[in-house]
Design a protein around this motif. Structure first.
Motif, PDB file in Angstrom:
ATOM      1  N   MET A 141       0.836  -1.202   0.000  1.00 51.85           N
ATOM      2  CA  MET A 141       0.000   0.000   0.000  1.00 51.85           C
ATOM      3  C   MET A 141       0.871   1.253   0.000  1.00 51.85           C
ATOM      4  O   MET A 141       1.934   1.270   0.618  1.00 51.85           O
ATOM      5  N   LYS A 142       0.384   2.284  -0.662  1.00 54.11           N
ATOM      6  CA  LYS A 142       1.121   3.528  -0.693  1.00 54.11           C
ATOM      7  C   LYS A 142       0.813   4.351   0.555  1.00 54.11           C
ATOM      8  O   LYS A 142      -0.294   4.300   1.103  1.00 54.11           O
ATOM      9  N   LYS A 143       1.811   5.098   0.982  1.00 55.33           N
ATOM     10  CA  LYS A 143       1.694   5.890   2.200  1.00 55.33           C
ATOM     11  C   LYS A 143       1.524   7.363   1.820  1.00 55.33           C
ATOM     12  O   LYS A 143       2.337   7.924   1.082  1.00 55.33           O
ATOM     13  N   ILE A 144       0.460   7.975   2.356  1.00 60.08           N
ATOM     14  CA  ILE A 144       0.096   9.346   2.012  1.00 60.08           C
ATOM     15  C   ILE A 144       0.126  10.217   3.258  1.00 60.08           C
ATOM     16  O   ILE A 144      -0.360   9.808   4.324  1.00 60.08           O
ATOM     17  N   LEU A 145       0.658  11.419   3.126  1.00 56.44           N
ATOM     18  CA  LEU A 145       0.583  12.423   4.193  1.00 56.44           C
ATOM     19  C   LEU A 145      -0.344  13.539   3.747  1.00 56.44           C
ATOM     20  O   LEU A 145      -0.193  14.085   2.643  1.00 56.44           O
ATOM     21  N   ILE A 146      -1.294  13.877   4.614  1.00 55.10           N
ATOM     22  CA  ILE A 146      -2.190  15.001   4.351  1.00 55.10           C
ATOM     23  C   ILE A 146      -1.971  16.024   5.453  1.00 55.10           C
ATOM     24  O   ILE A 146      -2.132  15.718   6.642  1.00 55.10           O
ATOM     25  N   VAL A 147      -1.606  17.225   5.068  1.00 57.60           N
ATOM     26  CA  VAL A 147      -1.352  18.296   6.018  1.00 57.60           C
ATOM     27  C   VAL A 147      -2.586  19.177   6.095  1.00 57.60           C
ATOM     28  O   VAL A 147      -2.909  19.907   5.158  1.00 57.60           O
ATOM     29  N   GLY A 148      -3.307  19.069   7.217  1.00 56.82           N
ATOM     30  CA  GLY A 148      -4.518  19.851   7.407  1.00 56.82           C
ATOM     31  C   GLY A 148      -5.748  18.976   7.489  1.00 56.82           C
ATOM     32  O   GLY A 148      -6.006  18.158   6.603  1.00 56.82           O
ATOM     33  N   ALA A 149      -6.523  19.136   8.578  1.00 51.30           N
ATOM     34  CA  ALA A 149      -7.716  18.319   8.804  1.00 51.30           C
ATOM     35  C   ALA A 149      -9.004  19.110   8.602  1.00 51.30           C
ATOM     36  O   ALA A 149     -10.008  18.878   9.266  1.00 51.30           O
ATOM     37  N   GLY A 150      -8.958  20.063   7.673  1.00 55.15           N
ATOM     38  CA  GLY A 150     -10.178  20.749   7.267  1.00 55.15           C
ATOM     39  C   GLY A 150     -10.874  19.981   6.157  1.00 55.15           C
ATOM     40  O   GLY A 150     -10.594  18.799   5.928  1.00 55.15           O
ATOM     41  N   PHE A 151     -11.778  20.657   5.444  1.00 57.68           N
ATOM     42  CA  PHE A 151     -12.535  19.965   4.403  1.00 57.68           C
ATOM     43  C   PHE A 151     -11.640  19.437   3.287  1.00 57.68           C
ATOM     44  O   PHE A 151     -11.818  18.316   2.810  1.00 57.68           O
ATOM     45  N   SER A 152     -10.653  20.223   2.847  1.00 52.36           N
ATOM     46  CA  SER A 152      -9.783  19.752   1.766  1.00 52.36           C
ATOM     47  C   SER A 152      -9.109  18.448   2.144  1.00 52.36           C
ATOM     48  O   SER A 152      -9.172  17.450   1.403  1.00 52.36           O
ATOM     49  N   GLY A 153      -8.448  18.442   3.295  1.00 53.42           N
ATOM     50  CA  GLY A 153      -7.730  17.251   3.729  1.00 53.42           C
ATOM     51  C   GLY A 153      -8.647  16.077   3.990  1.00 53.42           C
ATOM     52  O   GLY A 153      -8.326  14.933   3.648  1.00 53.42           O
ATOM     53  N   ALA A 154      -9.811  16.340   4.588  1.00 49.75           N
ATOM     54  CA  ALA A 154     -10.735  15.260   4.931  1.00 49.75           C
ATOM     55  C   ALA A 154     -11.317  14.601   3.686  1.00 49.75           C
ATOM     56  O   ALA A 154     -11.475  13.370   3.628  1.00 49.75           O
ATOM     57  N   VAL A 155     -11.649  15.391   2.673  1.00 49.06           N
ATOM     58  CA  VAL A 155     -12.207  14.837   1.436  1.00 49.06           C
ATOM     59  C   VAL A 155     -11.165  13.974   0.727  1.00 49.06           C
ATOM     60  O   VAL A 155     -11.474  12.866   0.257  1.00 49.06           O
ATOM     61  N   ILE A 156      -9.928  14.467   0.640  1.00 47.33           N
ATOM     62  CA  ILE A 156      -8.860  13.680   0.030  1.00 47.33           C
ATOM     63  C   ILE A 156      -8.659  12.370   0.792  1.00 47.33           C
ATOM     64  O   ILE A 156      -8.589  11.280   0.201  1.00 47.33           O
ATOM     65  N   ALA A 157      -8.571  12.478   2.128  1.00 51.70           N
ATOM     66  CA  ALA A 157      -8.344  11.282   2.947  1.00 51.70           C
ATOM     67  C   ALA A 157      -9.456  10.263   2.768  1.00 51.70           C
ATOM     68  O   ALA A 157      -9.205   9.061   2.580  1.00 51.70           O
ATOM     69  N   ASN A 158     -10.687  10.714   2.816  1.00 49.73           N
ATOM     70  CA  ASN A 158     -11.833   9.817   2.689  1.00 49.73           C
ATOM     71  C   ASN A 158     -11.870   9.125   1.331  1.00 49.73           C
ATOM     72  O   ASN A 158     -12.083   7.907   1.243  1.00 49.73           O
TER      73      ASN A 158
END
Length: 372
Positions: free
Chosen positions: A1-18
């Protein structure tokens, strides 16, 4: 599996993560330097009044994009909500945005729609062909009197400068109506989540492949060496590059909190257009949840100021000097292959929630398709 870092837990980051997590092909670390998720959309109940408070100022969700509306509703119930803003000028309460009632009340008339159109047209400055500044835009389309009443003082307080120094684009998104419609937005879908925005974002992040770390600061470009296959960055673009080309200009806001019994102002948001009043508006948060009942209330005076190093940036100023600096940072971004910049701060644009979600969904889908 690929490992992803998302900086920021607002809507932008949450949508990408989900979106990435649901594929089952990524492990995702979401970090945020604050002690909560949700970014500037964060909501929580005030323990003294039990009112759901928008901690960083009012957020009303509105969109005409059915895909975005269906997406956010898949994470919680959005109750219908129409934002009806009032403005106080010289001791009188007016309806905003400017509509037929505002025009008739302000000028002491009983115009119908066509009469009002002709009246406002006669007030506009016809010598201004192509408005470049906020002031020119206002004077051309509503005239000197309405500009001075509802835009001059408020805008000067909000942006900390004369409106003639601001671009016309700031005003272009505000409507003028020649009927009695006082709905602040024109979008088809409008609402507020029943349990607050943070509950929506928490559900987006509730996946076994997503790990959240709060109160963790991203250290800039050096964090790329942490073994991640890709980074999605939603923080300030200038901070990512350690401000090497200078700081971009933002306005920020701060709030003075008040509580009392009953109902303070009878409306969610009231603007204060007079320049002599130091705050720009007052928001009373019990009115954002009219389906709830509260015997006590909490309200906030909102003030605007320049953004210092320790402040939370809100509104990108985008003045000429800012745009020169931005080009330097965008050139730096173009040289990066494993970092995606998205959201208001990372792209230095004013974006509403629905724009942020739409762009994040599109970004995530393109990223997934590129990997497959």
């Amino acid at each position: 599996m690929k490992k992803i870092l998302i900086v920021g837990a607002g809507f932008s980051g949450a949508v990408i993560a989900n979106t990435l997590a649901k594929t089952g092909e990524y492990f995702i670390d979401v970090i945020d330097e604050r002690n909560h998720i949700g970014g500037n959309c964060h909501t929580e109940r005030d323990p003294k009044t039990d009112v759901m408070v928008h901690q960083y100022g009012p957020h009303i969700f509105h969109t005409s994009n059915e895909k975005v509306w269906n997406y956010v509703n898949s994470f919680g119930t959005f109750r219908p909500f129409v934002n009806r803003v009032k403005s106080i000028y010289m001791g009188q309460v007016y309806s905003m945005p400017i509509n037929l009632h505002t025009i008739n009340q302000f000028f002491g008339k009983t115009f119908g729609p066509e009469e009002a159109k002709n009246w406002i047209k006669s007030k506009g400055d016809s010598s201004i062909d192509d408005p470049k500044t906020f002031e020119d835009q206002a004077k051309k389309f509503v005239g000197e009197e309405l500009y001075k009443a509802f835009f001059y003082g408020y805008t000067k307080k909000q942006w900390g400068t004369e409106p003639r120094n601001l671009p016309a684009s700031i005003l272009k998104r505000l409507p003028v109506r020649f009927n009695y419609d006082d709905n602040y937005y024109n979008d088809i879908y409008q609402g507020i989540p029943e349990d607050g925005y943070s509950a929506i974002i928490q559900k987006m992040l509730d996946h076994p492949n997503i790990k959240i770390q709060l109160e963790k600061r991203f250290l800039g470009g050096s964090d790329q060496s942490s073994g991640y296959d890709h980074i999605f960055y939603t923080g300030p673009i200038d901070a990512y590059f350690s401000f090497r080309h200078g700081r971009l200009g933002y306005r920020t806001v701060y709030f003075k909190e008040h509580r009392t019994e009953g109902d303070f102002q009878g409306n969610p948001v009231i603007n204060y257009a007079d320049e002599k009043v130091p705050y720009t508006r007052v928001h009373e948060h019990k009115h954002f949840t009219p389906w709830e009942s509260h015997s006590k209330t909490i309200y906030f005076e909102e003030y605007s100021k320049e953004t210092d190093e320790d402040d939370i940036p809100y509104y990108p100023k985008r003045l000429d000097e800012d745009m020169k600096i931005l080009k330097e940072y965008e050139l730096e971004v173009s040289r990066l292959s494993n970092v995606t910049f998205l959201g208001r701060l990372a792209t230095y644009r004013y974006l509403d929630m629905h724009h942020i979600i739409e762009e994040a969904l599109d970004c995530a889908e393109k990223f997934i398709n590129k990997q497959s």
